[in-house]
Design an enzyme around this catalytic site. Sequence first.
Site, PDB file in Angstrom:
ATOM      1  N   SER A 284       0.858  -1.193   0.000  1.00 51.10           N
ATOM      2  CA  SER A 284       0.000   0.000   0.000  1.00 51.10           C
ATOM      3  C   SER A 284       0.885   1.230   0.000  1.00 51.10           C
ATOM      4  O   SER A 284       2.001   1.205   0.554  1.00 51.10           O
ATOM      5  CB  SER A 284      -0.874   0.018   1.255  1.00 51.10           C
ATOM      6  OG  SER A 284      -1.516   1.277   1.385  1.00 51.10           O
TER       7      SER A 284
ATOM      8  N   TYR B 104      -1.553  -0.565  10.232  1.00 46.54           N
ATOM      9  CA  TYR B 104      -1.775  -1.026   8.849  1.00 46.54           C
ATOM     10  C   TYR B 104      -0.582  -0.643   7.970  1.00 46.54           C
ATOM     11  O   TYR B 104      -0.051  -1.474   7.217  1.00 46.54           O
ATOM     12  CB  TYR B 104      -3.063  -0.395   8.312  1.00 46.54           C
ATOM     13  CG  TYR B 104      -3.302  -0.634   6.832  1.00 46.54           C
ATOM     14  CD1 TYR B 104      -3.803  -1.856   6.382  1.00 46.54           C
ATOM     15  CD2 TYR B 104      -3.023   0.360   5.887  1.00 46.54           C
ATOM     16  CE1 TYR B 104      -4.016  -2.084   5.019  1.00 46.54           C
ATOM     17  CE2 TYR B 104      -3.231   0.142   4.541  1.00 46.54           C
ATOM     18  CZ  TYR B 104      -3.730  -1.077   4.111  1.00 46.54           C
ATOM     19  OH  TYR B 104      -3.934  -1.293   2.757  1.00 46.54           O
TER      20      TYR B 104
HETATM   21  P1  NAP Z   1     -11.836  -5.162   0.371  1.00 47.54           P
HETATM   22  O1  NAP Z   1     -12.661  -4.504  -0.699  1.00 47.54           O
HETATM   23  O2  NAP Z   1     -12.105  -4.852   1.795  1.00 47.54           O
HETATM   24  O3  NAP Z   1     -11.933  -6.756   0.132  1.00 47.54           O
HETATM   25  C1  NAP Z   1     -11.227  -7.576   1.014  1.00 47.54           C
HETATM   26  C2  NAP Z   1     -11.234  -8.992   0.503  1.00 47.54           C
HETATM   27  O4  NAP Z   1     -10.391  -9.759   1.374  1.00 47.54           O
HETATM   28  C3  NAP Z   1     -12.585  -9.643   0.540  1.00 47.54           C
HETATM   29  O5  NAP Z   1     -12.655 -10.571  -0.518  1.00 47.54           O
HETATM   30  C4  NAP Z   1     -12.592 -10.337   1.893  1.00 47.54           C
HETATM   31  O6  NAP Z   1     -13.426 -11.495   1.960  1.00 47.54           O
HETATM   32  C5  NAP Z   1     -11.147 -10.791   1.966  1.00 47.54           C
HETATM   33  N1  NAP Z   1     -10.649 -10.998   3.322  1.00 47.54           N
HETATM   34  C6  NAP Z   1     -10.680 -10.157   4.384  1.00 47.54           C
HETATM   35  N2  NAP Z   1     -10.087 -10.730   5.454  1.00 47.54           N
HETATM   36  C7  NAP Z   1      -9.697 -11.969   5.054  1.00 47.54           C
HETATM   37  C8  NAP Z   1      -9.063 -13.049   5.690  1.00 47.54           C
HETATM   38  N3  NAP Z   1      -8.707 -12.985   6.987  1.00 47.54           N
HETATM   39  N4  NAP Z   1      -8.833 -14.177   4.971  1.00 47.54           N
HETATM   40  C9  NAP Z   1      -9.194 -14.274   3.674  1.00 47.54           C
HETATM   41  N5  NAP Z   1      -9.805 -13.280   3.016  1.00 47.54           N
HETATM   42  C10 NAP Z   1     -10.053 -12.141   3.696  1.00 47.54           C
HETATM   43  O7  NAP Z   1     -10.271  -4.883   0.125  1.00 47.54           O
HETATM   44  P2  NAP Z   1      -9.501  -4.167  -1.082  1.00 47.54           P
HETATM   45  O8  NAP Z   1      -9.624  -2.696  -0.919  1.00 47.54           O
HETATM   46  O9  NAP Z   1      -9.845  -4.798  -2.365  1.00 47.54           O
HETATM   47  O10 NAP Z   1      -7.997  -4.498  -0.663  1.00 47.54           O
HETATM   48  C11 NAP Z   1      -7.283  -5.619  -1.188  1.00 47.54           C
HETATM   49  C12 NAP Z   1      -5.837  -5.467  -0.796  1.00 47.54           C
HETATM   50  O11 NAP Z   1      -5.323  -4.239  -1.319  1.00 47.54           O
HETATM   51  C13 NAP Z   1      -5.578  -5.420   0.710  1.00 47.54           C
HETATM   52  O12 NAP Z   1      -4.397  -6.107   1.017  1.00 47.54           O
HETATM   53  C14 NAP Z   1      -5.417  -3.936   0.984  1.00 47.54           C
HETATM   54  O13 NAP Z   1      -4.642  -3.690   2.127  1.00 47.54           O
HETATM   55  C15 NAP Z   1      -4.731  -3.480  -0.286  1.00 47.54           C
HETATM   56  N6  NAP Z   1      -4.887  -2.052  -0.563  1.00 47.54           N
HETATM   57  C16 NAP Z   1      -6.111  -1.507  -0.781  1.00 47.54           C
HETATM   58  C17 NAP Z   1      -6.225  -0.133  -1.022  1.00 47.54           C
HETATM   59  C18 NAP Z   1      -7.552   0.544  -1.268  1.00 47.54           C
HETATM   60  O14 NAP Z   1      -7.592   1.798  -1.276  1.00 47.54           O
HETATM   61  N7  NAP Z   1      -8.625  -0.170  -1.486  1.00 47.54           N
HETATM   62  C19 NAP Z   1      -5.068   0.654  -1.033  1.00 47.54           C
HETATM   63  C20 NAP Z   1      -3.844   0.063  -0.795  1.00 47.54           C
HETATM   64  C21 NAP Z   1      -3.751  -1.291  -0.566  1.00 47.54           C
HETATM   65  P3  NAP Z   1     -14.995 -11.387   2.374  1.00 47.54           P
HETATM   66  O15 NAP Z   1     -15.711 -10.889   1.138  1.00 47.54           O
HETATM   67  O16 NAP Z   1     -15.396 -12.770   2.724  1.00 47.54           O
HETATM   68  O17 NAP Z   1     -15.083 -10.425   3.494  1.00 47.54           O
END
Ligand code: NAP
Length: 251
Positions: free
Chosen positions: A142, A156
Site C-alpha cells: 500500500s 496497517y
Molecule cells: P476489500 O474490498 O475490503 O476486500 C477484502 C477482501 O479480502 C474480501 O474478498 C474479503 O473477503 C477478503 N478478506 C478479508 N479478510 C480476510 C481473511 N482474513 N482471509 C481471507 N480473506 C479475507 O479490500 P480491497 O480494498 O480490495 O484491498 C485488497 C488489498 O489491497 C488489501 O491487502 C489492501 O490492504 C490493499 N490495498 C487496498 C487499497 C484501497 O484503497 N482499497 C489501497 C492500498 C492497498 P470477504 O468478502 O469474505 O469479506
Amino acid sequence: MPDVMIVTGGSRGIGAATAILGAKAGYAVVVNYASNRDAADKVVAAIETDGGSAVAVKGDVGVEADILALFEAADELGTLKVLVNNAGIVDALGPVAEMSAERLERIFRINVTGSFLCAREAIRRMSTRRGGSGGAIVNLSSAAAKLGAGGSRVDYAASKGAIDTFTVGLAKEVADEGISVTAVRPGIIVTDIHASGGEPDRVERISASLPMKRAGTAEEVARAILWLASPDASYSTGAILDVSGARAILP
Ligand code: NAP
C-alpha cells in the site's frame, strides 16, 4: 492440467477484479474469501459466464489450517502458477497510544503472517528445486507503507512496510528457483475497505486532493498485478510497482 491462480480475498474489491482478469488470461482461479459467500459466488459466476473456470474457497488467511486447505483445493484444479497475496484488512482510525495488543496481533497475523504462510505453500509447489515448474507471487502492499499513516493507522501502514521488505527478501531467496516475487503499492482505490475501517466517505473526501483528482479502480490495480504475474515481467522480480496515481511517489 490447467494453470491455477490463487487470489486470497478474491471475492471483493481488488481481489475480485484480479480473479476476473486472471480467468480472462486463461488461469483456473481459486477465489478465496473469508465470510462473504455470496460475493465469492458472484465472482465465480461472472468468470464462468465469460467462459472461464473458477472455484470459491472459504478460508481465513489468519488461520494456518485454512491456508493448507486452500492450497489443497488449488491442487485439485491443476498446477499452481500464480499466488496473489491480496487479502488484507484495516481497523478503525486511531493513534498508536490507543491500540490494543489484540488489534495489532490481528492486523499483523492477517496482513503479514498470512502472506508469509501462503507464499510458503506456493513455493513448496512452484520451486524448480522441489520439482515444480516455477511461478509468480504478487503481494499487495500500500502507499501507506511509504506515507506511514501517522495519526490514523500506523499499524496497517507498518504491516504493508513489512510486505515491501518481505517482497524484496523473498524475491532474492527464490530468484533461481523459477519464482518471481513482486508487489503493487495501490493508492486510494474504490473498494469496500474504506467502509470496513469506518470511513465510507473516504474516497469522496480525498479524491479532489489526489494528484489525478480521482481515486483508482480495482481493475487498474488488477491490470498491474496481471502484468507482474505474466511472462512479460520476466526480469522484474523484486519490483514493487506504485499504482497510486502519483500519490506517495518519492523523488
Ligand atoms: P476489500 O474490498 O475490503 O476486500 C477484502 C477482501 O479480502 C474480501 O474478498 C474479503 O473477503 C477478503 N478478506 C478479508 N479478510 C480476510 C481473511 N482474513 N482471509 C481471507 N480473506 C479475507 O479490500 P480491497 O480494498 O480490495 O484491498 C485488497 C488489498 O489491497 C488489501 O491487502 C489492501 O490492504 C490493499 N490495498 C487496498 C487499497 C484501497 O484503497 N482499497 C489501497 C492500498 C492497498 P470477504 O468478502 O469474505 O469479506
